[in-house]
Design a protein around this motif. Structure first.
Motif, short mmCIF file in Angstrom:
data_model
loop_
_atom_site.label_atom_id
_atom_site.label_comp_id
_atom_site.label_asym_id
_atom_site.label_seq_id
_atom_site.Cartn_x
_atom_site.Cartn_y
_atom_site.Cartn_z
N MET A 30 -61.72 1.86 -2.72
CA MET A 30 -62.19 2.72 -2.39
C MET A 30 -62.42 3.20 -0.91
N THR A 31 -62.09 2.64 0.25
CA THR A 31 -61.39 3.62 1.77
C THR A 31 -63.44 3.98 2.56
N CYS A 32 -64.24 2.66 3.04
CA CYS A 32 -64.90 3.27 3.33
C CYS A 32 -65.23 3.99 4.56
N LYS A 33 -65.36 4.94 4.68
CA LYS A 33 -66.20 5.42 6.43
C LYS A 33 -67.01 4.56 6.87
N LYS A 34 -66.69 5.20 8.71
CA LYS A 34 -67.33 4.14 9.54
C LYS A 34 -68.80 5.43 10.32
N THR A 35 -69.53 5.12 10.42
CA THR A 35 -70.44 5.91 11.87
C THR A 35 -69.50 5.69 12.99
N VAL A 36 -70.42 6.68 13.75
CA VAL A 36 -70.25 6.62 14.55
C VAL A 36 -70.65 5.17 15.31
N LEU A 37 -71.87 4.82 15.17
CA LEU A 37 -71.72 3.23 15.37
C LEU A 37 -71.41 2.94 15.07
N TYR A 38 -69.72 2.59 14.41
CA TYR A 38 -70.01 1.27 13.92
C TYR A 38 -69.04 0.21 15.32
N ASP A 39 -68.24 0.61 16.44
CA ASP A 39 -67.88 -0.51 17.17
C ASP A 39 -69.43 -0.79 18.16
N ALA A 40 -70.15 -0.02 17.86
CA ALA A 40 -71.36 -1.14 18.40
C ALA A 40 -71.81 -2.16 17.68
N HIS A 41 -72.44 -2.02 15.88
CA HIS A 41 -72.57 -3.09 15.15
C HIS A 41 -71.42 -4.30 15.18
N LEU A 42 -70.24 -4.14 15.35
CA LEU A 42 -69.65 -4.63 15.64
C LEU A 42 -69.79 -6.11 16.86
N ALA A 43 -70.43 -5.37 17.53
CA ALA A 43 -70.18 -5.77 19.19
C ALA A 43 -70.95 -6.80 18.65
N LEU A 44 -72.24 -6.38 18.08
CA LEU A 44 -73.51 -6.78 17.75
C LEU A 44 -73.19 -8.37 17.26
N ASP A 45 -72.80 -8.50 17.08
CA ASP A 45 -72.14 -9.44 15.37
C ASP A 45 -72.69 -9.17 14.03
N ALA A 46 -72.64 -7.24 13.36
CA ALA A 46 -74.30 -7.56 12.70
C ALA A 46 -72.35 -8.05 10.95
N LYS A 47 -73.91 -8.32 10.12
CA LYS A 47 -73.20 -8.53 8.87
C LYS A 47 -72.72 -7.45 8.65
N MET A 48 -72.05 -6.93 8.14
CA MET A 48 -71.82 -5.44 7.59
C MET A 48 -70.61 -4.83 6.32
N THR A 49 -70.97 -4.17 5.35
CA THR A 49 -71.24 -4.84 3.85
C THR A 49 -71.13 -3.11 3.28
N ALA A 50 -70.37 -2.31 2.66
CA ALA A 50 -70.13 -1.82 2.07
C ALA A 50 -71.27 -0.89 1.85
N PHE A 51 -71.48 0.91 1.91
CA PHE A 51 -73.05 1.23 1.78
C PHE A 51 -72.48 2.74 1.26
N GLY A 52 -72.87 3.41 0.40
CA GLY A 52 -73.23 4.77 0.21
C GLY A 52 -72.02 4.86 0.75
N GLY A 53 -70.64 4.83 0.86
CA GLY A 53 -69.84 5.21 1.06
C GLY A 53 -68.86 4.40 2.32
N PHE A 54 -69.78 3.49 3.18
CA PHE A 54 -70.04 3.65 4.50
C PHE A 54 -69.83 2.25 4.68
N LEU A 55 -69.30 1.74 5.58
CA LEU A 55 -69.60 0.07 6.16
C LEU A 55 -70.71 0.50 7.14
N MET A 56 -71.35 -0.61 6.75
CA MET A 56 -73.09 -0.30 6.93
C MET A 56 -73.95 -1.87 7.53
N PRO A 57 -74.64 -2.08 8.69
CA PRO A 57 -74.93 -3.67 8.99
C PRO A 57 -76.22 -4.13 7.93
N VAL A 58 -75.80 -4.64 7.16
CA VAL A 58 -76.71 -5.55 6.41
C VAL A 58 -78.26 -5.77 7.37
#
Length: 221
Positions: free
Chosen positions: A1-29
């Motif tokens: 299943m392809t995960c959705k991204k929130t409007v803040l996805y790029d902000a999380h990547l810029a902060l080097d967040a560890k991302m994971t699938a959660f509730g159908g979205f890619l979210m920062p752990v």
């Protein structure tokens, strides 16, 4: 299943967040780590991306009666400007989801549901409303960011135009943030003083960045 991204996805990547699938979205752990982010929440101010949550506006002359039928919590005695936690139930009294209901007006409500169940919640609620009650899914057009911790009031007050003093738990108000109108509530889900902020999705990244600039620390799931 392809995960959705929130409007803040790029902000999380810029902060080097560890991302994971959660509730159908890619979210920062987490960003710095769980302990550091826990301490930021308890001692200073932590910022959470909760844009994955679902938001439904429910309106109409039968809205109160319909919501009383669907929810475990009382709806009729909610004041405008008050919100309440309750369970969305099926016909047997079983739990479809938990939610928070905001009373926007006499016959106007905002229901906030969980990310992974929002599609099913929308179908369930829609199927059990009176013909004269309207429901609108606002999820894709809404950003939601939670600013939690003892430093949260000072940070948020520097960003909005109206005073935030005197807001009790499970109350909310609309305030101005730049050229946007945002909803600010206090449900206290972390156990700390804090706020849940809703607004138009176009203002989400700017609000996130402004909170960080004012001293908030990003926190993951």
């Amino acid at each position: 299943m392809t995960c959705k991204k929130t409007v803040l996805y790029d902000a999380h990547l810029a902060l080097d967040a560890k991302m994971t699938a959660f509730g159908g979205f890619l979210m920062p752990v987490h960003y710095q780590g769980i302990i550091a982010e826990h301490q930021a929440t308890r001692r200073r101010a932590a910022l959470f991306d909760t844009c994955h949550m679902g938001e439904f506006r429910i309106e109409g002359g039968r809205a109160v009666a319909d919501l009383e039928y669907l929810l475990s919590c009382s709806v009729a005695d909610l004041s405008v400007g008050q919100c309440r936690y309750g369970l969305l139930c099926n016909e047997r009294g079983g739990v479809v989801d938990d939610q928070i209901l905001y009373r926007l007006g006499e016959n106007s409500f905002l229901m906030v549901v969980n990310a992974g169940t929002q599609d099913g919640d929308l179908d369930w609620v829609s199927a059990h409303l009176s013909p004269e009650t309207r429901i609108e899914n606002l999820s894709v057009d809404t950003f939601k960011v939670d600013l939690q911790g003892p430093g949260a009031p000072q940070i948020l007050q520097r960003l909005v135009q109206e005073p935030l003093t005197g807001m009790a738990f499970f109350r909310f108000r609309h305030v101005r943030y730049g050229d946007s109108r945002i909803l600010v509530s206090r449900t206290g889900y972390t156990g700390e003083i804090g706020f849940e902020v809703y607004g138009e999705v176009k203002a989400g990244r700017r609000f996130w960045d402004d909170c960080l600039s004012e001293g908030a620390e990003p926190a993951g799931l």
